[in-house]
Each structure stands twice: as C-alpha cells, then as structure tokens.
Design an enzyme around this catalytic site. Sequence first.
Site, short mmCIF file in Angstrom:
data_model
loop_
_atom_site.label_atom_id
_atom_site.label_comp_id
_atom_site.label_asym_id
_atom_site.label_seq_id
_atom_site.Cartn_x
_atom_site.Cartn_y
_atom_site.Cartn_z
N VAL A 32 -0.38 -12.47 9.40
CA VAL A 32 0.97 -12.68 8.98
C VAL A 32 1.76 -12.35 10.07
CG1 VAL A 32 2.72 -12.38 7.17
CG2 VAL A 32 0.22 -12.86 6.53
N GLY A 33 1.69 -10.99 10.51
CA GLY A 33 2.66 -10.78 11.85
C GLY A 33 2.60 -11.67 13.02
N CYS A 50 -3.07 1.22 6.44
CA CYS A 50 -3.43 0.79 7.95
C CYS A 50 -4.20 1.92 8.85
CB CYS A 50 -2.10 0.46 8.69
SG CYS A 50 -0.63 0.02 7.66
N GLU A 72 8.03 2.76 14.39
CA GLU A 72 8.86 3.28 13.37
C GLU A 72 9.10 4.73 13.14
OE1 GLU A 72 8.60 0.96 9.85
OE2 GLU A 72 6.41 0.90 10.14
N GLY A 104 2.39 -5.52 7.59
CA GLY A 104 1.42 -6.39 7.00
C GLY A 104 0.35 -6.65 7.97
N SER A 105 -0.59 -7.88 7.61
CA SER A 105 -1.56 -8.09 8.53
C SER A 105 -1.33 -8.70 9.66
CB SER A 105 -2.46 -9.23 7.58
OG SER A 105 -1.74 -10.19 7.75
N ASN A 151 0.61 -1.29 -0.14
CA ASN A 151 -0.13 -0.07 0.08
C ASN A 151 0.93 1.25 0.03
OD1 ASN A 151 1.04 -0.32 2.65
ND2 ASN A 151 -0.95 0.56 3.48
N GLU A 183 4.30 -4.07 12.46
CA GLU A 183 3.30 -2.99 12.31
C GLU A 183 2.12 -3.63 11.51
OE1 GLU A 183 3.93 0.38 13.68
OE2 GLU A 183 1.74 0.16 12.75
C1 UN1 Z 1 -0.11 2.86 6.28
O1 UN1 Z 1 -1.27 3.20 6.47
O2 UN1 Z 1 0.21 1.52 6.06
O3 UN1 Z 1 -0.20 8.26 7.97
C2 UN1 Z 1 0.95 4.07 6.02
C3 UN1 Z 1 -0.59 7.89 6.78
C4 UN1 Z 1 0.69 7.69 5.85
C5 UN1 Z 1 1.30 6.39 5.99
C6 UN1 Z 1 0.29 5.22 6.07
N1 UN1 Z 1 1.70 8.85 6.19
O4 UN1 Z 1 -1.50 7.76 6.37
#
Ligand code: UN1
Length: 502
Positions: free
Chosen positions: A237-238, A289, A469, A233-234, A157, A255
């Site tokens: 899987v994490g 995410c 991170e 990832g998901s 993504n 994450e």
């Molecule tokens: C993600 O959603 O996997 O804050 C990362 C945000 C972006 C990074 C998203 N700067 O939506």
Amino acid sequence: MPSTISATVYHNYIDGRWAPSASGSTFENRNPANTDDLIGVFQQSTRRDVEAALAAAASAYERWRLVPAPRRAELLYGVAQMLVSRKEEFARDMTREMGKVLNETRGDVQEAIDMTFYMAGEGRRMFGQTVPSELRNKFAMSVRQPLGVCSVITPWNFPMAIPSWKIIPALVCGNTVVFKPASTTPLSAVNFVKVLEEAGIPKGVVNMVTGDGEEVGTPLTTDDVVRVVSFTGSTHVGRIVNQAAAPGFKKVHLEMGGKNVIMIMEDANLELAVDGCLWGGFGTTGQRCTAASRVVVHEKVYKPFLEQFVARAKSLVIGDGLRDETQMGPSNSEGQLNTVIKYVKIGRDEGARLVAGGNRLTAGTHAKGYFHEPTIFADVNTRMRIAREEIFGPVVSVMPCRSLDEAIDIGNDVEYGLSASIYTQDINRAFTAMRDLYTGIFYVNAPTIGAEVHLPFGGTKHTGNGHREAGGAALDVFSEWKSIYVDFSGKLQRAQIDVESL
Ligand code: UN1
C-alpha cells in the site's frame, strides 16, 4: 450475526463537529477475541466527507500556523495529561478492538503520552540555525515552517501510539491534519481525537474520517490541498500511496514492512536470548513492524537454543487479552489470521521443519476469535518465502549460521531494513554488527522491538523512503526549512561577488 441495533454509533470529526458520513453507510467493529462482541458502528465515509475534512483543515491552517508554537504546545501538555488520566480506560478499549494484551495496550497509550510530552517540549525548541553571513552587516538564519494540511493514515497494530507519532509533531509544527485510522481500530482513534478536542485544539485543526482504504485514502493522497502524507502500513500500500502523491509533489513519509532478525552468537547468554525471541517474535502476536520474525543462531548453540525456545513458545497462554493470565492475544482480523495460516502452509511446503504450533485454535474459549498457536519453523534457509516475506503474525523462522559474518549476510539478505539485534557478550562483535546491519534500528542484547519515542524510528530499503518519525527527526517530516537573510547594511551587497579586501 447478533443484531447491531443497540450498538453505539461513532461519527466522523470534521471542523469541530461529530457528524455521520454523507454516505449514510456504516461498518462494524468487532472484538477479534470474540466476534460476538460488537464494539461499535463507524462511518463508511466517502470522498465527499474527505473533501469536507480537507477544506476544514485548509481553512483552520491559516489561523493555527500563526499561533505561537509554545502556545500550541501548552494545549499538547493538556492532551498528554488527559491521556495519563484515561490510560486504563483507553487500554481496555484498545485490547477489545485490537486484541493485544492489556499490558501492551497500556504501553501503546503510554507511547502516545511519551510522544505528546516530548513534542510539547519542542514547542519551545524547534531549533533552527543562526550562522555568520559572508557579508558585513547581514544576518543569516534558518527557521522551520509548517507545510499545511497533512494526511495521516495509520495501521491497527498501534492504534494510539502511531497516530500520536504523526498528529502531535504535525500540530506542534503548526500544520493541520486529516486523520484516517485503520478500520479495525477506530475506537482508539475516536478516543484520541476526543482528547484533542477536549484539550482545546481549535476546530478544523484535527479532523478524522473513518472508512475504506481506497475510498478515503485516495483523496487523502491526491487532493491538491494536501502537502504531507504520512503513512504507516504495508509496503504494497505504501507504494500505491507514494505513486498517488507523486504528481502533486507532496512530501510523503512512509513507514512500511519489516523482516527483522535476531542474531544469536555462540557466546550469548542463551536464557536472555530466548526471553528476547519470545518477546520479539510473539509479543503483539507478531504484529509489529519491528517483530523478530527471523532468528539466526550460531550452530554451536543452535540445538540448546531451539529446545528452550520451542518449550517456552509452547507454554505461552493464548487467549483474550483482557484476561490477566493471557500472554498472547488473537490476530487482529480474519484476513490477518488467514495470512498466518497461508504462510504456515507455505513454510511446510517449502520443507522447513515445523517445531512448534502450526494450527489455528478453535476450541473452548478460542472458538469465537482469531487465535493461532505461536509457531516456529527450524532449519529455514534464506531462499524460503517464510524467511523473506513479512507475515505479521506469530510465526518465527529459525536459521543456523557458522559465523558472525554469515549471520550479518543472512540478516541483510531481505528487502526490508527496519530493525535487527544481536545477542553476544563480545563487544567487538556487537560493534561490528551494529555497523554492518543496514537497518534503521539496532539492538544489542535486546530483541528487535521496544523503540523509545525520543529517537528516530524507521527503516532502510523497502521499509521506508528515507524519512524517520519520532524524536527530533519527526520535525523534519512535518516542517520544512526556510533560510532567511537580513541585510542591514543599507546598500546592495552581492553574495559571492563583493569580496571584502582586508
Ligand atoms: C510498529 O511495530 O509498528 O519499537 C511500531 C516498538 C514499538 C513501536 C512499534 N515501540 O516495537
């Protein structure tokens, strides 16, 4: 199926050489907005390829860790500058393979640029501590040391931003890397690694192996040589990654999923809140995410909010992200689209009120892509799966509430804890929500997406495993502390025992 004969073939990058997989097998990368468009053919790598990459990374580590950090950082400044000069080209490649609109892929490359400049600055900081010793003529300090070989496993993504969040801090700290990009966005990974190569990162310091999650991912999470595994990832899987890496006591940074909430109070600027929900819910086709997949609205403004939100969602222009007028692109893959379709059915079966969208788009310019309407369910309750499970698509669940307390309870009532936000004009409510939402990221009068690279990024509960991170926090993933005591007294001094009389 169109022929693949004329397609560009891309290789793995191992020990400074671009080479095919030992398997001789490849996979195709196709445009999710038009599956007739074959972007390239990539290596279907095997355990042997990964082992070669890990060996290269382990051997390069012995030299790279001793390169002074400011010198490592100089190379990274070069990386950032090259990314700046090639931003448009990389954004176009990324839209073609990932699907999100050009403005967003430009933002993705920009996020990699920002991270690289930020981390290059760390080459002259990477602060430790110097503290007084409890003993006379003794010096005490702590320094950051690299760990060794880092496995970097990234999602599709944010095909350049997320790899940069991991690879760049790993490098500035003095580690070496084996990078496995997502199989639907390997071209952006190649673009990024080529820049690292051209900027002069020495051979073996960064290696890239494309291919299947299990075949490539297993050695990356279990091999003895690996000291750090950084995975986005998901949650499913994490958990596998975490368990695979546990017996070797590797440092694991995870994450994972989100079910992020926007809370709208009755005093909110509704127009602003609608703007935020559209961007948070349907930006990146809901495939962040941090996407706002839940919206909790005070009952006093529930109806007018919903009317505006639905009208605006219905007017979004869906199409190929390379076209100027497009506001929302396709799902990234057939599997992702099928997940969206599955959850729309679940929402209907659960009795949620479908008020916008709900269908795959298949006519005209949508015929060859994975397009789906922006979809809104109203009157959702916290027991429904569409309110609890991550969908990773353009589906938003709207839920009514009677008070701030209830909104906070609903907000917290999921297994994830990445991001949350509140729309209100009342500073007391804003601060209460800021304190009580148990998430890693919180916004006031802004949607749940839009994190900047110099603050920690990550989440609580099943979103993460306690690491963050980005920002200075990334250094904690890619370095570990060494405390150093230097005794210049010329005699044995025993800590906690030799107490000096005054
Ligand atoms: C993600 O959603 O996997 O804050 C990362 C945000 C972006 C990074 C998203 N700067 O939506």
